[in-house]
Design an enzyme around this catalytic site. Structure first.
Site, PDB file in Angstrom:
ATOM      1  N   VAL A 111     -35.500  44.696  14.129  1.00 47.27           N
ATOM      2  CA  VAL A 111     -36.201  45.717  14.469  1.00 47.27           C
ATOM      3  C   VAL A 111     -35.102  46.875  14.729  1.00 47.27           C
ATOM      4  O   VAL A 111     -35.343  48.016  14.579  1.00 47.27           O
ATOM      5  CB  VAL A 111     -37.167  45.718  15.900  1.00 47.27           C
ATOM      6  CG1 VAL A 111     -37.575  47.057  16.409  1.00 47.27           C
ATOM      7  CG2 VAL A 111     -38.229  44.633  15.782  1.00 47.27           C
ATOM      8  N   HIS A 112     -34.019  46.611  15.651  1.00 45.91           N
ATOM      9  CA  HIS A 112     -32.832  47.593  15.803  1.00 45.91           C
ATOM     10  C   HIS A 112     -32.283  47.997  14.246  1.00 45.91           C
ATOM     11  O   HIS A 112     -32.028  49.149  14.047  1.00 45.91           O
ATOM     12  CB  HIS A 112     -31.898  46.931  16.488  1.00 45.91           C
ATOM     13  CG  HIS A 112     -32.219  47.021  18.205  1.00 45.91           C
ATOM     14  ND1 HIS A 112     -33.004  45.856  18.722  1.00 45.91           N
ATOM     15  CD2 HIS A 112     -31.690  47.902  19.164  1.00 45.91           C
ATOM     16  CE1 HIS A 112     -33.029  46.241  19.921  1.00 45.91           C
ATOM     17  NE2 HIS A 112     -32.172  47.416  19.999  1.00 45.91           N
ATOM     18  N   GLU A 113     -32.259  47.085  13.334  1.00 47.03           N
ATOM     19  CA  GLU A 113     -31.850  47.369  12.076  1.00 47.03           C
ATOM     20  C   GLU A 113     -32.552  48.220  11.206  1.00 47.03           C
ATOM     21  O   GLU A 113     -32.257  49.218  10.603  1.00 47.03           O
ATOM     22  CB  GLU A 113     -31.602  46.111  11.453  1.00 47.03           C
ATOM     23  CG  GLU A 113     -30.645  46.162  10.078  1.00 47.03           C
ATOM     24  CD  GLU A 113     -29.347  46.713  10.066  1.00 47.03           C
ATOM     25  OE1 GLU A 113     -28.837  47.742   9.344  1.00 47.03           O
ATOM     26  OE2 GLU A 113     -28.628  46.526  10.984  1.00 47.03           O
TER      27      GLU A 113
END
Length: 702
Positions: free
Chosen positions: A638-640
């Site tokens: 999700v961060h990526e």
């Protein structure tokens, strides 16, 4: 005397000893004994905001984390936060498990109290009381926890002394066996999802938090904001001398407000309104148009995929600047998590509601059956049915424990009973009697599950499936759905105004810092790319970029965290009467990356804990290590995704660095770093200090 009678007597005497100690504390408090000495012997009055442990003196930790829940096979309770206090935890020996007399253990019990300011008071107290003094507030807190964990009978007005009579005597004693109450009480509920305790608390830096206001480091907090003020004044003065404007060239602010600001706000409103689809699905499930276990959860996951796809697609279609994209995508992810929690918790309750309806129908059918006088051959016979759980008060906790004990059966026992009733085959009197008791127990346990944490019937399932309840959850500053939360009585408008003013003030500071120190470095690298500078030439600039970005990025990182978790979430909490403001813990003291993951963002941590970690264990049948890996990997992905939306590049740098936290977590538990808090904290801060600037440099260069 039989062995079981002997063990019962040991149970009673040991529990009486623990009760005597607690009653002694209460009476000392009531008598005003407020001058306990410091040190090993006692706690200072009012300081026992620590951990109360009733159970085996096995050397185990007095505190529990959510991840340790499944390992506490003998626990009768989980961490409970007291208003304005520290964690107060009660654990019990295996004899207390499920509030009954099961799980015998030959070890003697112990009463141990740990104080926040007197750690040495954790010495085990076996048998009678040991002059430990609690304040009236602390005694009330202990009493509340004992009532929640079935050790103390009575209502809110019960006293610790009343525990003595319920155990059948008032004598002391050293205690030879495990302690247990003779009358089982319902334990803490623990359904399919991990239990999360919501309490009235303030965030660490909130001025209403007395612990923060009285901290010896409060002056450093004040100094920090004074330094920030003068730092911004200096930036403004430099801009005035160079550009003739306090804001400098002001490209960042122009990018934020130049175009599509109104479109962004309208799109955000539509996105929030679209979450109502999840509510419509739950209404369809309640009306029996859709079954959650068969197709409901599939429909929900498909909708969530469409939802987040539309959010990201809109940012690409409108070609929004990074500021618009970050806000919209992050808010979209928040809405996805809220919908997931709302749908999957209510979906689980819908299955429990359907099961209860089926059992009520079987119970009604059983009332119309005339038992035969001769022994019936209808399956299952009474001798093959487990009835030990009937000694416990029906509750969601006991219901899950019973399901877990029968997990290996091909056909669940309760289903065999229901099938026997619906088959029309003759039943004898003993079968009718036992079947009725088991059905009523199961119905009551499921009813307890459907009530959840609600205190009024209007909030229990399915009465909670209203449009107002859904959108109330959407605006609350939490990502985990519960039937009821602790609420404040009123809105302090001056406090809300303070938080919103701080919000805009911090945004202004972040813009000034970015414009002065980050934007020029970024533009310089963009121009190098446009000029065709080869990769080797750009990499030669890497050390210089790193040193130029490391300090401003560190400041932006801290300010962004404070902006969201201290100002925005507290502002929303005040407007929505949300009383649990523990949006973060003291993450700056982290000695490992798993501690940081738990503490710096409590709302997301609670969501991942319930809906990823525990759901992976229960649904996918994986062990806790695999569940941890799944949780970290999903979070990294999700961060990526957010980084891809900003830079329009899929490189995987952030994903790789986040997954590297797992071996670092393992390293922190080795003999080389265990019990070396300063070294662990240094390693943590080195990662926080260098990580953002390294990531930005890599995304810009490559």
């Amino acid at each position: 005397m039989t062995r079981r009678q002997d063990l019962r007597e040991q149970q009673r005497r040991a529990a009486t000893a623990a009760a005597t100690a607690l009653a002694d504390m209460e009476m000392k408090t009531m008598n005003g004994a407020a001058h306990a000495p410091h040190g090993n012997g006692a706690l200072q009055n009012g300081a026992a905001k620590g951990v109360l442990v009733v159970g085996l003196d096995s050397g185990s930790s007095g505190t529990t984390s959510e991840e340790d829940w499944d390992e506490l096979s003998a626990a009768a309770g989980s961490p409970v936060q007291v208003d304005g206090g520290k964690d107060l935890t009660i654990q019990a020996a295996s004899a207390f498990r499920a509030g009954g007399l099961r799980g015998w253990h030959p070890q003697p019990p112990a009463l141990r109290i740990e104080g926040a300011s007197a750690a040495a008071a954790a010495e085990p107290v076996k048998g009678a009381a040991r002059g430990v003094i609690l304040s009236a507030e602390d005694t009330a807190a202990v009493r509340d926890v004992l009532m929640q964990t079935s050790l103390l009978p009575g209502g809110a007005g019960g006293s610790l002394s009343s525990l003595l009579s319920s155990l059948g005597g008032s004598e002391g004693g050293s205690g030879g066996g495990n302690a247990a109450a003779t009358t089982p009480k319902p334990q803490r509920r623990r359904g399919k999802f991990s239990d999360l305790v919501f309490t009235r608390t303030f965030s660490a830096f909130d001025r209403q938090n007395q612990d923060a206001a009285n901290s010896p480091f409060h002056g450093f907090y004040t100094l920090f904001w004074i330094a920030v003020f003068f730092f911004v004044v200096k930036i403004g003065a430099d801009n005035w001398r160079t550009y003739g404007s306090w804001l400098g060239t002001n490209e960042i602010m122009q990018t934020m407000f130049r175009r599509d600001l109104l479109v962004l706000l309208i799109a955000d409103g539509v996105m929030c309104a679209a979450t109502g689809v999840s509510w419509l699905l739950q209404r369809a499930i309640r009306a029996d148009y859709v079954n959650w276990d068969r197709s409901g959860w599939v429909i929900q996951n498909v909708w969530q995929t469409i939802f987040i796809g539309a959010v990201i697609g809109l940012t690409l279609w409108r070609d929004w600047p990074w500021s618009h994209t970050v806000f919209f995508v992050m808010h979209g992810l928040v809405m996805v998590m809220k919908q997931h929690s709302y749908a999957f918790y209510n979906g689980y309750l819908s299955s429990a509601y359907e099961k209860r309806s089926h059992l009520l129908a079987a119970l009604k059918q059983l009332d119309n059956i005339s038992p035969v006088q001769t022994p019936s051959q209808t399956e299952p016979p009474v001798s093959a049915i487990s009835t030990s759980h009937l000694a416990s008060v029906p509750s969601a906790y006991h219901y899950k424990e019973r399901r877990r004990s029968m997990a290996g059966a091909q056909v669940p026992e309760i289903d065999r009973i229901a099938n026997a009733i619906s088959s029309g085959e003759p039943l004898d009197e003993e079968q009718v009697y036992v079947f009725e008791r088991i059905l009523k127990w199961e119905v009551d346990a499921l009813s307890d599950e459907l009530r959840g944490k609600s205190t009024v019937a209007t909030r229990a399932y399915p009465n909670n499936l209203t449009l107002l309840n859904h959108y109330e959850f959407i605006v609350l500053p939490t990502l985990v759905y519960e039937l009821e939360y602790p609420r404040s009585e009123s809105i302090h408008w001056s406090y809300a105004a303070e938080k919103i003013a701080a919000c805009f003030g911090i945004i202004f500071v972040m813009i000034m810092v970015s414009q002065a120190f980050i934007y020029p470095v970024v533009i310089d690298m963009v121009r190098m790319k446009e000029a065709g500078v080869p990769l080797a030439g750009r990499f030669a600039r890497f050390p210089g970029m790193l040193t130029e970005l490391i300090f401003p990025f560190m400041m932006e990182y801290l300010l962004a965290w404070y902006l969201i978790w201290e100002t925005i979430l507290n502002f929303l909490a005040e407007l929505t009467f949300f009383a649990d403001r523990s949006f973060y813990d003291a993450w700056w003291n982290s000695v490992s990356w798993d501690q940081f993951a738990r503490d710096w963002n409590r709302p997301v941590h609670n969501f991942l804990l319930r809906h990823v970690y525990h759901s992976s264990i229960s649904a996918m049948k994986v062990d806790k290590h695999t569940a941890t890996l799944i949780t970290f990997f999903l979070s990294a992905c999700v961060h990526e995704l957010v980084m891809w939306c900003i830079f329009k590049k899929l490189r995987g740098y952030l994903l790789f660095l986040q997954m590297c936290q797992l071996p670092l977590v393992r390293l922190s538990r080795t003999k080389y770093l265990r019990n070396r808090a300063t070294l662990g904290n240094m390693m943590f801060w080195m990662g926080i200090f260098t990580g953002p600037s390294i990531l930005c440099s890599l995304y810009l260069i490559l």
